[in-house]
Design a protein around this motif. Structure first.
Motif, PDB file in Angstrom:
ATOM      1  N   GLU B 136    -137.573  36.165 -52.306  1.00  0.00           N
ATOM      2  CA  GLU B 136    -137.428  37.857 -52.082  1.00  0.00           C
ATOM      3  C   GLU B 136    -136.421  38.473 -51.995  1.00  0.00           C
ATOM      4  N   ILE B 137    -135.226  37.772 -51.726  1.00  0.00           N
ATOM      5  CA  ILE B 137    -133.747  37.601 -51.441  1.00  0.00           C
ATOM      6  C   ILE B 137    -132.821  37.364 -52.822  1.00  0.00           C
ATOM      7  N   GLY B 138    -132.390  38.311 -53.194  1.00  0.00           N
ATOM      8  CA  GLY B 138    -131.391  37.852 -55.004  1.00  0.00           C
ATOM      9  C   GLY B 138    -129.807  37.695 -54.115  1.00  0.00           C
ATOM     10  N   GLY B 139    -129.072  38.234 -53.496  1.00  0.00           N
ATOM     11  CA  GLY B 139    -127.951  39.239 -53.216  1.00  0.00           C
ATOM     12  C   GLY B 139    -127.796  39.821 -54.009  1.00  0.00           C
ATOM     13  N   PRO B 140    -126.045  40.746 -53.881  1.00  0.00           N
ATOM     14  CA  PRO B 140    -124.957  40.131 -53.676  1.00  0.00           C
ATOM     15  C   PRO B 140    -125.563  40.514 -52.363  1.00  0.00           C
ATOM     16  N   VAL B 141    -124.266  40.107 -51.107  1.00  0.00           N
ATOM     17  CA  VAL B 141    -124.181  39.833 -50.157  1.00  0.00           C
ATOM     18  C   VAL B 141    -123.148  41.052 -49.525  1.00  0.00           C
ATOM     19  N   GLY B 142    -123.544  41.693 -48.087  1.00  0.00           N
ATOM     20  CA  GLY B 142    -122.529  42.394 -47.247  1.00  0.00           C
ATOM     21  C   GLY B 142    -122.732  42.500 -46.385  1.00  0.00           C
ATOM     22  N   TYR B 143    -122.197  42.131 -45.580  1.00  0.00           N
ATOM     23  CA  TYR B 143    -121.689  41.950 -44.076  1.00  0.00           C
ATOM     24  C   TYR B 143    -121.180  43.418 -43.452  1.00  0.00           C
ATOM     25  N   SER B 144    -121.830  43.487 -42.158  1.00  0.00           N
ATOM     26  CA  SER B 144    -121.770  44.756 -41.750  1.00  0.00           C
ATOM     27  C   SER B 144    -121.768  44.858 -40.388  1.00  0.00           C
ATOM     28  N   GLY B 145    -121.102  45.910 -39.635  1.00  0.00           N
ATOM     29  CA  GLY B 145    -120.594  46.106 -37.826  1.00  0.00           C
ATOM     30  C   GLY B 145    -120.556  44.720 -37.234  1.00  0.00           C
ATOM     31  N   GLY B 146    -120.458  44.717 -36.168  1.00  0.00           N
ATOM     32  CA  GLY B 146    -120.788  43.992 -34.966  1.00  0.00           C
ATOM     33  C   GLY B 146    -119.145  43.273 -35.074  1.00  0.00           C
ATOM     34  N   VAL B 147    -119.240  42.129 -33.705  1.00  0.00           N
ATOM     35  CA  VAL B 147    -117.701  41.471 -33.668  1.00  0.00           C
ATOM     36  C   VAL B 147    -117.030  41.674 -34.828  1.00  0.00           C
ATOM     37  N   ILE B 148    -115.730  42.905 -34.805  1.00  0.00           N
ATOM     38  CA  ILE B 148    -114.969  42.850 -35.427  1.00  0.00           C
ATOM     39  C   ILE B 148    -114.117  41.295 -36.448  1.00  0.00           C
ATOM     40  N   SER B 149    -113.828  40.912 -35.155  1.00  0.00           N
ATOM     41  CA  SER B 149    -113.604  39.539 -36.148  1.00  0.00           C
ATOM     42  C   SER B 149    -113.861  38.348 -36.492  1.00  0.00           C
ATOM     43  N   ILE B 150    -115.635  38.044 -36.534  1.00  0.00           N
ATOM     44  CA  ILE B 150    -116.257  37.680 -37.224  1.00  0.00           C
ATOM     45  C   ILE B 150    -116.251  38.212 -38.309  1.00  0.00           C
ATOM     46  N   GLY B 151    -116.704  39.842 -38.582  1.00  0.00           N
ATOM     47  CA  GLY B 151    -116.155  39.854 -39.344  1.00  0.00           C
ATOM     48  C   GLY B 151    -114.896  39.716 -40.447  1.00  0.00           C
ATOM     49  N   ILE B 152    -113.922  40.126 -40.133  1.00  0.00           N
ATOM     50  CA  ILE B 152    -113.166  39.502 -40.582  1.00  0.00           C
ATOM     51  C   ILE B 152    -112.433  38.183 -41.159  1.00  0.00           C
ATOM     52  N   ARG B 153    -113.266  37.340 -40.365  1.00  0.00           N
ATOM     53  CA  ARG B 153    -113.273  35.432 -41.331  1.00  0.00           C
ATOM     54  C   ARG B 153    -114.767  35.303 -41.702  1.00  0.00           C
ATOM     55  N   LEU B 154    -115.590  36.190 -41.636  1.00  0.00           N
ATOM     56  CA  LEU B 154    -116.726  35.966 -42.933  1.00  0.00           C
ATOM     57  C   LEU B 154    -116.098  36.280 -43.978  1.00  0.00           C
TER      58      LEU B 154
END
Lengths: 244, 244
Positions: B136-154
């Motif tokens: 049921e999941i195809g992408g594309p993928v976004g990342y949202s919020g949370g600890v900004i350093s995790i978002g940057i690394r991802l």
């Protein structure tokens, strides 16, 4: 106010040119409106209505898509209107400073901007008197874009303007920071992060100075004329929230 | 991945809890999807999924309204997961500095954030492997919020993430500024102008550092938890542009 032309654009928006005394202007109204509609005053840089027309009509169509009327008038000293005393000297001083890579002095900025603000603001208020007397326009009123110092002064002195979208992209006299503290209406401020003609830190300081409880800064990449399409849509959402 | 519960929320969104090895997580999918849908990974602060659930489900419903699935996993050291080595000491040092009104040292920030990023990022990537294998999941993928350093690394290491919405609201280790320069995907950065736990200038410097050609900063009034409703809608518009 005297209407001098009327045409219906392809999307049904009615465009009417008018004169208000010696000041030319344009009014756009949405085609499908049955009740009096809110109004957005479209500010613009002092380059003349004719030159600014393509961008103004695009913004007017966007306003009409939200059911809002839009109107603009020629700025003092622009288009076919008489030059402002001292403006040419101030403009020459500005160009000389920029070409020499020198900082633009407070004196140059004051001479360039303050006489324009002092003369333009009462004209926009007079236009508002007449526009709000038309049966098809009911308010509330928003002010959008153009010379930011004109927007600041209008936001302070004109209680009929309930929300303003400002473009942090022009030289701002020091005294306008004091006026900015007196602004209390909701603000939506656009900043082009790499604007070649704009000091980013000064723009952030100005945003900080505004007295409004609701103020939002939208910063996007690119230079002065590089405002992305989606930034216009976000601004339209701001007016939709406050004028409906 | 093992699904441990399934329920249909009142708006038809299907919420499934799962475990991925020892890591608990939640997946929300829109009710009406017929084809595989894009996915938004919902980041969150290290306060535990149970505590964060009300805000997470609100964000998941908003994603589902745009036709997107949303998923999140527990962070290392949060909820019922084992504490991270050194995290309690770093947390105590942080509280002591804040209570004493002292600047928070780089050492404290590094000790608090870097082990969390190092451990969390591979876990989110592993979750992504499994989530994208679901029909049921195809992408594309976004990342949202949370600890900004995790978002940057991802955003740097995970090429399947095509757009990120980040919240400039946590302590950022110096080394993350270097990683930020390597980010190239479109970014939408939220900043609370008067965030009590966040250095505004550092947040602006971090925004400036990002290498992305398309990056937008939305600054709003208020403290850390005072993000206005319309800011969430603007962020949803960002993902709608990039995931569809």
């Amino acid at each position: 106010m005297r209407f001098t032309s009327e045409q219906r654009l392809d999307d049904g928006v009615v465009e009417r040119e008018f004169t208000l005394g010696e000041i030319p202007g344009i009014l756009w109204t949405p085609s499908f409106a049955s009740a009096p509609v809110p109004l957005i005053l479209l500010g613009h840089p002092p380059l003349g209505l004719r030159k600014m027309y393509p961008r103004l009509v695009a913004r007017a169509r966007q306003a009409a898509a939200h059911g809002f009327a839009a109107a603009t008038i020629e700025l003092p000293g622009s288009g076919d209107r008489p030059r402002l005393a001292g403006a040419e000297q101030a403009g020459a001083d500005l160009r000389r400073a920029l070409e020499a890579g020198e900082p633009v002095s407070d004196e140059i900025i004051d001479a360039l901007v303050l006489p324009l603000v002092d003369k333009a603001v009462p004209e926009w208020q007079a236009a508002l008197d007449v526009l709000l007397s038309l049966p098809e326009i009911g308010g509330p009123v928003g002010y959008s874009g153009g010379v930011i110092s004109i927007g600041i002064r209008l936001a302070v002195v004109e209680p009929r303007i309930v929300a303003a979208g400002l473009f942090a992209g022009s030289f701002v006299p020091r005294t306008m920071f004091e006026e900015a503290r007196q602004v209390t209406i909701p603000l939506h401020v656009l900043l082009q992060w790499d604007d070649e003609g704009n000091d980013r830190q000064a723009a952030l300081d100005l945003f900080d100075a505004f007295g409004s409880k609701e103020k939002t800064l939208h910063a996007n990449m690119g230079g002065h004329t590089g405002v992305p399409q989606f930034a216009g849509e976000d601004a339209a959402g701001f007016f939709a929230r406050h004028l409906r």
